[in-house]
Scaffold this active site. Structure first.
Site: not given
Ligand code: DSN
Length: 425
Positions: A47, A49, A192, A218, A221, A227
């Site tokens: 933990y 925090e 974003d 994110t 990707k 993730r």
């Molecule tokens: N779910 C993602 C995508 O496939 O683009 C976006 O959050």
């Protein structure tokens, strides 16, 4: 307890699915083995925090070093001065940005989900659309962001925040133009970059940090990490809304964002995932990542060309990044039918609304295709033609089980050339 064979058998089944299929979901990728190793480690037990040096629990000295390493590496990746690596996902990162910038009911402007935007950019089904007053811009008939419409709505409605970024948009962004209108009305520009982040990190697309106040992404990707989510600032700034700290000083944006992540929207950070983020950021800094980014764009453009030559209708007629959006109406297919039929042949992608779609989001007229995952598997532009040919065979014979079976066999044998996780035996 004995080994949980039920669960590990399922994980092995998923490994085989990933190994034998062609992965074209634009938001997916394959992390390095090292990133996965880091994720399955003991920081999951801790933990923590708070933030490095300022935690609510004892025993955080090592996770402090892990989190600091992730932050420092990320700052180098994007040449920024502040970063928060705790968001559990991109949606969590965006939730924290909203909490830091907006009060319930205030206006913001984002790309419409049906035009390629994202749920967290104001969908009525999402916290962003339920809590705040969402306004939307779209794309033109040519599939390019309608900057004139964006400017018009911005001037008329004076939103507090303008979001740029998308989940199904194949072109680069004019961040400078968005910042110019935002400055006219005193709005915050929030980019974003979840989808193209890796290409931006590689210096292959416009740099949002030059013009946007806040940037989120994110990590799983095109950045090819575990993730998760991140929030970054290149230039920190005093919040323009007069929010003060207990000592009466104006709070810096970085401070508002930190507070919005914890305790605003999250509790304990996932330090094992942050460890894996640190590994992924280290891999981006190691020098060969730029070649990966270039290959993504080369592959996407080769694939787009091959689809166009077969009469497929690509939104905006091509791509600048890692993905393309195809309108299947001239092929008399829905996105749903295409996705489900390709799935049977182990070619994985997702149905997607196309701009001005006349079908529901559960059916859609389009499919979205991305190449980051197959590029990680080692594919080059010469392989794109083979993939398009397999997809075309299926789509042109969508009710023929013999064709589906034949292509499924072809896919499995094709993928033998591109081993995935040989370390796992
Ligand atoms: N779910 C993602 C995508 O496939 O683009 C976006 O959050």
């Amino acid at each position: 307890m004995q080994k949980d064979t039920i669960l590990f058998d399922l994980i092995n089944k998923e490994l085989e699915r990933q190994r034998n299929g062609i992965e074209l979901i634009a938001s997916e990728n394959f992390t390095s083995f090292q990133v996965m190793q880091a994720m399955g480690t003991v920081p999951t037990n801790k933990y923590a925090e708070g933030y490095p040096g300022k935690r609510y629990y004892g025993g955080c000295e090592v996770v402090d070093e892990i989190e600091t390493l992730a932050i420092e590496r990320l700052k180098k990746v994007f040449n920024c001065t502040w970063a928060n690596v705790q968001p559990h996902s991109g949606a969590q990162a965006n939730g924290a940005v909203f909490l830091a910038v907006m009060k319930p009911g205030e206006k913001f402007l984002g790309l419409d989900l049906s035009m390629g935007g994202h749920l967290t950019h104001g969908s009525p089904a999402n916290f962003s659309g339920k809590t705040y007053h969402a306004l939307h811009y779209g794309v033109t008939k040519d599939g390019i962001v309608d900057y004139e419409q964006l400017e018009h709505i911005a001037r008329a409605e004076k939103p507090k925040m303008i979001i740029c970024g998308a989940s199904a948009y194949s072109r680069d962004w004019d961040y400078k133009r968005i910042r110019a209108v935002a400055d006219e009305i005193g709005a915050v520009v929030f980019a974003d970059i979840a989808h193209p982040a890796g290409l931006i990190a590689a210096g292959l697309l416009n740099d949002p940090f030059d013009h946007c106040h806040i940037v989120s992404s994110t990590t799983h990707k095109t950045l090819r990490g575990p993730r998760g989510g991140i929030i970054m600032l290149r230039n920190d700034f005093e919040n323009p809304w007069g929010y003060k700290d207990p000592k009466g000083n104006l709070r810096m944006m970085s401070n508002l964002l930190d507070l919005a992540v914890f305790p605003g929207t999250q509790g304990g950070p996932l330090e094992h995932v942050i460890a894996a983020k640190a590994v992924a950021f280290g891999e981006i800094l190691d020098g060969s990542f730029k070649d990966y980014g270039k290959q993504i764009i080369t592959n996407a453009q080769a694939m787009a060309k091959s689809f166009v030559s077969r009469g497929y209708n690509l939104i905006s007629n091509g791509t600048d990044n890692h993905l393309m959006l195809i309108d299947l109406r001239n092929k008399n297919l829905t996105g749903k039918k295409a996705q489900e039929t390709l799935d049977k042949a182990h070619i994985t992608l997702n149905k997607n609304a196309v701009p001005f779609d006349d079908k529901s989001p559960f059916v859609t007229s389009g499919i979205r295709i991305g190449v980051p995952a197959i590029t990680t598997r080692g594919m080059q532009e010469t392989h794109m033609e083979s993939i398009v040919s397999m997809i075309d065979k299926i789509l042109m014979n969508a009710d023929d089980e013999n064709t589906i079976t034949a292509v499924r066999t072809e896919v499995k044998s094709f993928m033998q050339q591109f081993p995935l996780y040989p370390e796992l035996g």
